[in-house]
Design an enzyme around this catalytic site. Structure first.
Site, mmCIF file in Angstrom:
data_model
loop_
_atom_site.group_PDB
_atom_site.id
_atom_site.type_symbol
_atom_site.label_atom_id
_atom_site.label_comp_id
_atom_site.label_asym_id
_atom_site.label_seq_id
_atom_site.Cartn_x
_atom_site.Cartn_y
_atom_site.Cartn_z
ATOM 1 N N TYR A 153 0.818 -1.211 0.000
ATOM 2 C CA TYR A 153 0.000 0.000 0.000
ATOM 3 C C TYR A 153 0.856 1.267 0.000
ATOM 4 O O TYR A 153 0.338 2.357 -0.236
ATOM 5 C CB TYR A 153 -0.923 0.049 1.223
ATOM 6 C CG TYR A 153 -1.891 -1.103 1.354
ATOM 7 C CD1 TYR A 153 -2.058 -2.053 0.339
ATOM 8 C CD2 TYR A 153 -2.655 -1.255 2.504
ATOM 9 C CE1 TYR A 153 -2.937 -3.107 0.480
ATOM 10 C CE2 TYR A 153 -3.543 -2.295 2.652
ATOM 11 C CZ TYR A 153 -3.679 -3.224 1.650
ATOM 12 O OH TYR A 153 -4.554 -4.272 1.811
ATOM 13 N N LEU A 179 -17.676 -3.631 1.480
ATOM 14 C CA LEU A 179 -18.784 -2.911 0.844
ATOM 15 C C LEU A 179 -18.771 -3.110 -0.674
ATOM 16 O O LEU A 179 -19.484 -2.411 -1.398
ATOM 17 C CB LEU A 179 -18.719 -1.425 1.192
ATOM 18 C CG LEU A 179 -18.641 -1.111 2.696
ATOM 19 C CD1 LEU A 179 -18.585 0.400 2.919
ATOM 20 C CD2 LEU A 179 -19.813 -1.729 3.437
ATOM 21 N N ILE A 184 -12.914 -4.871 7.505
ATOM 22 C CA ILE A 184 -11.948 -3.765 7.533
ATOM 23 C C ILE A 184 -12.225 -2.797 6.374
ATOM 24 O O ILE A 184 -11.426 -2.667 5.452
ATOM 25 C CB ILE A 184 -10.488 -4.270 7.505
ATOM 26 C CG1 ILE A 184 -10.279 -5.292 6.376
ATOM 27 C CG2 ILE A 184 -10.117 -4.899 8.843
ATOM 28 C CD1 ILE A 184 -8.810 -5.595 6.122
ATOM 29 N N ASN A 240 -19.352 3.941 9.369
ATOM 30 C CA ASN A 240 -18.984 2.527 9.484
ATOM 31 C C ASN A 240 -18.951 2.088 10.948
ATOM 32 O O ASN A 240 -19.391 0.974 11.286
ATOM 33 C CB ASN A 240 -17.624 2.284 8.833
ATOM 34 C CG ASN A 240 -17.659 2.425 7.330
ATOM 35 O OD1 ASN A 240 -18.727 2.390 6.709
ATOM 36 N ND2 ASN A 240 -16.497 2.610 6.722
#
Length: 278
Positions: free
Chosen positions: A55, A194, A232, A244
């Site tokens: 990342y 999601l 997550i 969330n």
């Protein structure tokens, strides 16, 4: 819908010491934004932060943890070893580099990011076991492992495997992987819970959200929790982080779960050529 004070005081359930709702940081690659997202999440109540070598934001994640008014020991911090770093010695070297970037003495969970590239079950997992024995990692994890990959990993890894992180949401419920993980006493962590926004357009999820007076995101996250899955979701804005988090106040009944389980659309959002199923 719960009021703001109730949501702010909500505590997150844990499973095997791992908070069941965390902050994902994939594609949160603006350093200032990433650090601020992590700080905001922790001060909202989150205690589980997920990152990865790939990342390119471990340093920013570490800055966010350091800036938050939360003790490091309260934070469950996870990162992942990229596929080009999975030879035994490379795992040892790059894991230490991850700790340096994060600015921490240990991580709570270190994953094999994919069973691909330089991954070799014996070599890669023996290196993670060494890091576990040294106290540099509290737990070993795997990610994107099919049941057959998990079976091998559990067999060869000297350290216990805490979790298998996979894409998981109402459009990809991963029943086979969840069953395999249950059989091996491995927790399931769901990324992209999601479906990168696709759940918002599902009529079944919209109906359940309307019934409870909450958002589609909260329904999807509550559904994951009902399945025993640690979610997550990525979020950058304070509003999305709070929305969330508010999923922890949502209690779904059997009818709700059945409605969501009946969705007949399937979608996999993360499908690289090197994935083990390709």
């Amino acid at each position: 819908m719960e009021d703001a004070d109730t949501v702010a005081s909500e505590t997150c359930p844990t499973t095997n010491g791992m908070p069941m709702l965390g902050l994902g940081t994939w594609q949160n690659d603006d350093p200032d934004q990433c650090a601020e997202s992590v700080r905001t999440a922790l001060e909202t109540g989150y205690r589980h932060i997920d990152t990865a070598q790939a990342y390119d934001n471990e340093e920013a994640v570490g800055e966010g943890i350091a800036a938050a008014d939360v003790d490091r020991e309260e934070v469950f911090l996870a990162t992942k070893v990229w596929i080009s770093n999975l030879a035994h010695d490379d795992v040892l070297e790059t894991a230490r580099a991850s700790l340096d970037r994060l600015g921490v003495d240990y991580v709570d969970l270190l994953y094999v990011h994919w069973p691909s590239g330089e991954y070799n079950p014996e070599g890669s997992l023996s290196a993670l076991s060494e890091l576990y024995d040294e106290g540099l990692i509290e737990n070993v994890g795997v990610s994107n492992f099919r049941p057959v990959d998990l079976e091998v990993a559990v067999d060869v890894c000297d350290a216990p495997i805490l979790a298998n992180q996979v894409e998981l949401h109402p459009l990809l419920p991963q029943a086979e992987i969840r069953e395999a993980c249950e059989n091996y006493d491995v927790e399931v962590v769901g990324y992209s819970p999601l479906a990168r926004g696709q759940v918002f357009d599902q009529p079944e999820i919209q109906d359940v959200a309307e019934k409870h007076g909450v958002t589609e995101a909260q329904i999807s996250l509550a559904w994951a929790r009902e399945k025993g899955v640690t979610a997550i979701p990525k979020a950058t804005s304070a509003d999305h982080i709070a929305d969330n988090w508010a999923s922890l106040t949502v209690d779904l009944d059997r009818e709700d779960i059945d409605t969501i389980d009946a969705i007949d659309e399937t979608s996999r959002e993360v499908d690289p050529d090197f994935a083990p199923w390709n």
